[in-house]
Structure formats: structure tokens, C-alpha cells
Design a protein around this motif. Sequence first.
Motif, mmCIF file in Angstrom:
data_model
loop_
_atom_site.group_PDB
_atom_site.id
_atom_site.type_symbol
_atom_site.label_atom_id
_atom_site.label_comp_id
_atom_site.label_asym_id
_atom_site.label_seq_id
_atom_site.Cartn_x
_atom_site.Cartn_y
_atom_site.Cartn_z
ATOM 1 N N MET A 9 -12.585 52.388 78.323
ATOM 2 C CA MET A 9 -13.357 51.162 78.175
ATOM 3 C C MET A 9 -12.519 49.935 78.512
ATOM 4 S SD MET A 9 -16.433 50.065 77.098
ATOM 5 C CE MET A 9 -17.066 51.233 75.881
ATOM 6 N N LEU A 10 -11.321 49.848 77.938
ATOM 7 C CA LEU A 10 -10.473 48.681 78.163
ATOM 8 C C LEU A 10 -10.061 48.570 79.626
ATOM 9 C CD1 LEU A 10 -9.046 46.270 76.892
ATOM 10 C CD2 LEU A 10 -7.095 47.768 76.383
ATOM 11 N N SER A 11 -9.761 49.694 80.245
ATOM 12 C CA SER A 11 -9.405 49.684 81.663
ATOM 13 C C SER A 11 -10.548 49.142 82.504
ATOM 14 C CB SER A 11 -9.035 51.100 82.116
ATOM 15 O OG SER A 11 -8.860 51.151 83.515
ATOM 16 N N GLU A 12 -11.762 49.623 82.237
ATOM 17 C CA GLU A 12 -12.929 49.173 83.002
ATOM 18 C C GLU A 12 -13.220 47.701 82.715
ATOM 19 O OE1 GLU A 12 -14.639 50.844 85.272
ATOM 20 O OE2 GLU A 12 -13.485 52.678 85.057
ATOM 21 N N MET A 13 -13.058 47.294 81.474
ATOM 22 C CA MET A 13 -13.264 45.890 81.105
ATOM 23 C C MET A 13 -12.355 44.972 81.931
ATOM 24 S SD MET A 13 -13.319 45.736 76.961
ATOM 25 C CE MET A 13 -14.816 45.835 75.994
ATOM 26 N N ILE A 14 -11.073 45.306 81.926
ATOM 27 C CA ILE A 14 -10.102 44.425 82.583
ATOM 28 C C ILE A 14 -10.234 44.484 84.091
ATOM 29 C CG2 ILE A 14 -7.612 44.108 82.971
ATOM 30 C CD1 ILE A 14 -7.222 44.635 79.987
ATOM 31 N N ASN A 15 -10.578 45.631 84.628
ATOM 32 C CA ASN A 15 -10.791 45.710 86.070
ATOM 33 C C ASN A 15 -11.950 44.798 86.490
ATOM 34 O OD1 ASN A 15 -10.094 46.949 88.648
ATOM 35 N ND2 ASN A 15 -12.103 47.927 88.533
ATOM 36 N N GLY A 34 -19.254 44.293 78.214
ATOM 37 C CA GLY A 34 -17.865 44.700 78.354
ATOM 38 C C GLY A 34 -17.177 43.995 79.508
ATOM 39 N N THR A 35 -17.917 43.750 80.593
ATOM 40 C CA THR A 35 -17.312 43.060 81.735
ATOM 41 C C THR A 35 -17.038 41.601 81.389
ATOM 42 O OG1 THR A 35 -19.400 42.385 82.796
ATOM 43 C CG2 THR A 35 -18.599 44.590 83.284
ATOM 44 N N TRP A 36 -17.937 40.990 80.616
ATOM 45 C CA TRP A 36 -17.716 39.604 80.211
ATOM 46 C C TRP A 36 -16.487 39.497 79.313
ATOM 47 C CZ3 TRP A 36 -17.650 36.999 75.497
ATOM 48 C CH2 TRP A 36 -17.597 35.593 75.592
ATOM 49 N N VAL A 37 -16.358 40.427 78.363
ATOM 50 C CA VAL A 37 -15.183 40.421 77.487
ATOM 51 C C VAL A 37 -13.914 40.617 78.315
ATOM 52 C CG1 VAL A 37 -13.989 41.639 75.633
ATOM 53 C CG2 VAL A 37 -16.445 41.203 75.443
ATOM 54 N N GLY A 38 -13.976 41.519 79.296
ATOM 55 C CA GLY A 38 -12.828 41.728 80.162
ATOM 56 C C GLY A 38 -12.423 40.465 80.892
ATOM 57 N N LYS A 80 -0.786 46.214 79.422
ATOM 58 C CA LYS A 80 0.104 45.053 79.390
ATOM 59 C C LYS A 80 -0.702 43.760 79.449
ATOM 60 C CE LYS A 80 1.609 43.124 82.961
ATOM 61 N NZ LYS A 80 2.177 42.835 84.299
ATOM 62 N N ILE A 81 -1.697 43.716 80.342
ATOM 63 C CA ILE A 81 -2.539 42.518 80.465
ATOM 64 C C ILE A 81 -3.206 42.212 79.129
ATOM 65 C CG2 ILE A 81 -4.635 41.592 81.548
ATOM 66 C CD1 ILE A 81 -3.794 43.108 84.110
ATOM 67 N N PHE A 82 -3.735 43.255 78.487
ATOM 68 C CA PHE A 82 -4.394 43.061 77.207
ATOM 69 C C PHE A 82 -3.406 42.582 76.150
ATOM 70 C CE2 PHE A 82 -5.663 45.171 73.103
ATOM 71 C CZ PHE A 82 -6.617 44.219 72.758
ATOM 72 N N LYS A 97 -3.072 38.404 74.172
ATOM 73 C CA LYS A 97 -3.203 38.124 72.738
ATOM 74 C C LYS A 97 -4.660 37.755 72.406
ATOM 75 C CE LYS A 97 1.607 36.615 72.322
ATOM 76 N NZ LYS A 97 2.072 37.944 71.907
ATOM 77 N N TYR A 98 -5.553 38.427 73.067
ATOM 78 C CA TYR A 98 -6.983 38.145 72.871
ATOM 79 C C TYR A 98 -7.442 38.656 71.519
ATOM 80 C CZ TYR A 98 -12.019 38.127 73.847
ATOM 81 O OH TYR A 98 -13.385 37.911 73.801
ATOM 82 N N LYS A 99 -7.967 37.759 70.694
ATOM 83 C CA LYS A 99 -8.448 38.153 69.367
ATOM 84 C C LYS A 99 -9.370 37.067 68.824
ATOM 85 C CE LYS A 99 -6.883 39.939 64.908
ATOM 86 N NZ LYS A 99 -5.721 40.153 64.007
#
Length: 330
Positions: free
Chosen positions: A203-209, A287-291, A318-320, A324-326
Motif C-alpha cells: 500500500m505505502l509503495s503504491e501510495m508514494i509512487n 491512497g493516491t492523495w495521501v501519497g 526512506k521517502i516516508f 515525517k508525515y503524521k
Amino acid sequence: MSYRLVYIAIVLFLASCSKKGCDLPKEIERIPVDVKIDRLEKEFFALDNKEQVRSFLKEQPLFADKFLQQNQYPHDSILVNSLYGMATNPSLDSLAQQAIEKFGDMGEEKKQLETAFKVIKFYYPDFVVPEVKTFVSGLGQDLLVSDSLMVFGIDYFIGKDALYRPDTYEYILKRYERPNMVPAALLLLSNKFNKADFLDRSMLSEMINAGKAYYFVQTVMPCTPDSTIIGYSGQQLADVHHNEGRIWAHFIEKSMLYEKNPFKVQKYIGERPNTPEIDSTAPGRLGTWVGWQIVRQYMERNPKVTLPELMADTDFKKIFAESKYKPEKR
């Protein structure tokens, strides 16, 4: 001034650019780019015999190869007959004339593309500006983007008053409006630069991509509203911003970030009218918006990272971490 200092100055400018309009920095503005939009539908719907159709194909080899996929036909007469039927179809001709009138001289699109290509060439000096063409295919294809060619199927983007509209879901249909056309094409173009770790489809990989892709469009179209880039309504965008902490809490509380089940990942990344898992009124593709927000925060915290460095970076963890997204719940 060194390249690195020029880069940082331009990054700060693009980040602060007013969405109501802005001028490019001189370092970008002086990059020579001249976009010519070839309006093929005007010529095409003036054809009245098959020999003219053949001549049209010979005069437009790149378009015939990539958009019409001429090489896929066992004999050229099959494509010629099909195109002749289109060119002489009264209903399709009416749609074409409506599209021609709607889009006029396409001065706004020309300006958008010139700006985008200047920014891309600033970051990627070897970038070759593609040929840009428009066409009316009877709602056969909306966009084509390759290294050498960009085609806009403008009949898709006429809008609510079109004689014929794409046969798709209402929530997708709302994005087939003229202001969304160039951002959608540049989102496709971002694939040329956006590297991903295809061995990790979490999920996180797809979000950030996806977030990197939106960030690319944001960078090359710095005066374009976020809602237009992602295809949300203004109200939807306001709502997700207001509920950002709640949205993020859902991913954390449900331990979704490293989820690899494709079905579950697509619930938040893929096309859907809404995301009922979070709220019945929440739009799809959350998820894409959050990414996008993660990537934005990462770049804000790391102003020395260039756009090419971001797009080439496949280390989503590393990007995530460095973002420091929170966001906090309200």
C-alpha cells in the motif's frame, strides 16, 4: 550562481506560486520551447474518398502508427475503410464540429504545454518535446502519450453539453472536462520518469509512487489547482484536507501501510466512486492523495532533492520516514 542554488531558488518559487497565475523564473522561461498543436480532426473530417484517407495516413505516419495502430491490421484497406466510414459519418462529423468550436485555437492548452515542457527541459535537458495532435475518434481513445507523440482525443473533453459523452461511470465522467485534459496527459507523461520498485507492491509503495506522479504534474504545472490535477471537485478536496488526520488514522489503525493483498490495495489506489471503508462521502483513490501529501512533505523537508532525484528514487520507505508525515485527527 551554481546549478544547485538556482535549483533551490526555483523550487521555492514553484512551491510558493499562486494558483491564480504566475510567471516562470527567467532560468526556465528562456528555455526554447514552441508547441504546435496539429488539429487533425479538421483535415480528417474534410476527407471524402478513400484515396484521401490513404494520403492522410501517409502524411501522418507517427499518428497512424501509434494512435491508429496501423501496423496491427493485416491489410491497410481494413483501416482505410474504417476511417473512411468515420470521416463520412454525419453524427461523428457533428461531434467533430462541436469539438472544433469548443476548443477554438487551443491557446490555453498551448500555453500550458509550453510551460510544462520548459520546466521538464530545465530538469531533464535531454527531454525532446513530442509532437502534439488532436483528433476526434468517436470516443475511441481519450489520450495517447509516448516519447515522441501526444494525442488529445478532444471529443472526450467537450463537457456536459457534448452531443455524445464517454460511456463510463458518472464519477469518472466528471473528470472528462477541458481543464483536466492537459494535467491528465502530463500525469501519463510522468511514467517516463517515475521509477518504482515493482517487487514491492505494498500500500505505502503504491501510495508514494502515485504521489510522485502527482508531484511531477504539480511541478510542471505550478499554477494548476490541486483539484484539477487529481480530478476531485473543489468540495471533495476541501473535505479530504479537513479530514486528513482521520484518513491517515484509518491506514494506521487498520495496519494498512504494508498491506500487499492486491484487492485491498486497489480499494484505496484504484478507481472507485467513494471509499466507504473510511466514509461513504469520501472520494475514491484516497491512497493516491495521501501519497501525494507524503511526497510533498518529503520535498518540503528536503529542498536540496531535485525532481529527477525524487522521480528516480524507489526507496519509498526512506521517502516516508524522512517526510515525517503524521497529520493529527481534528
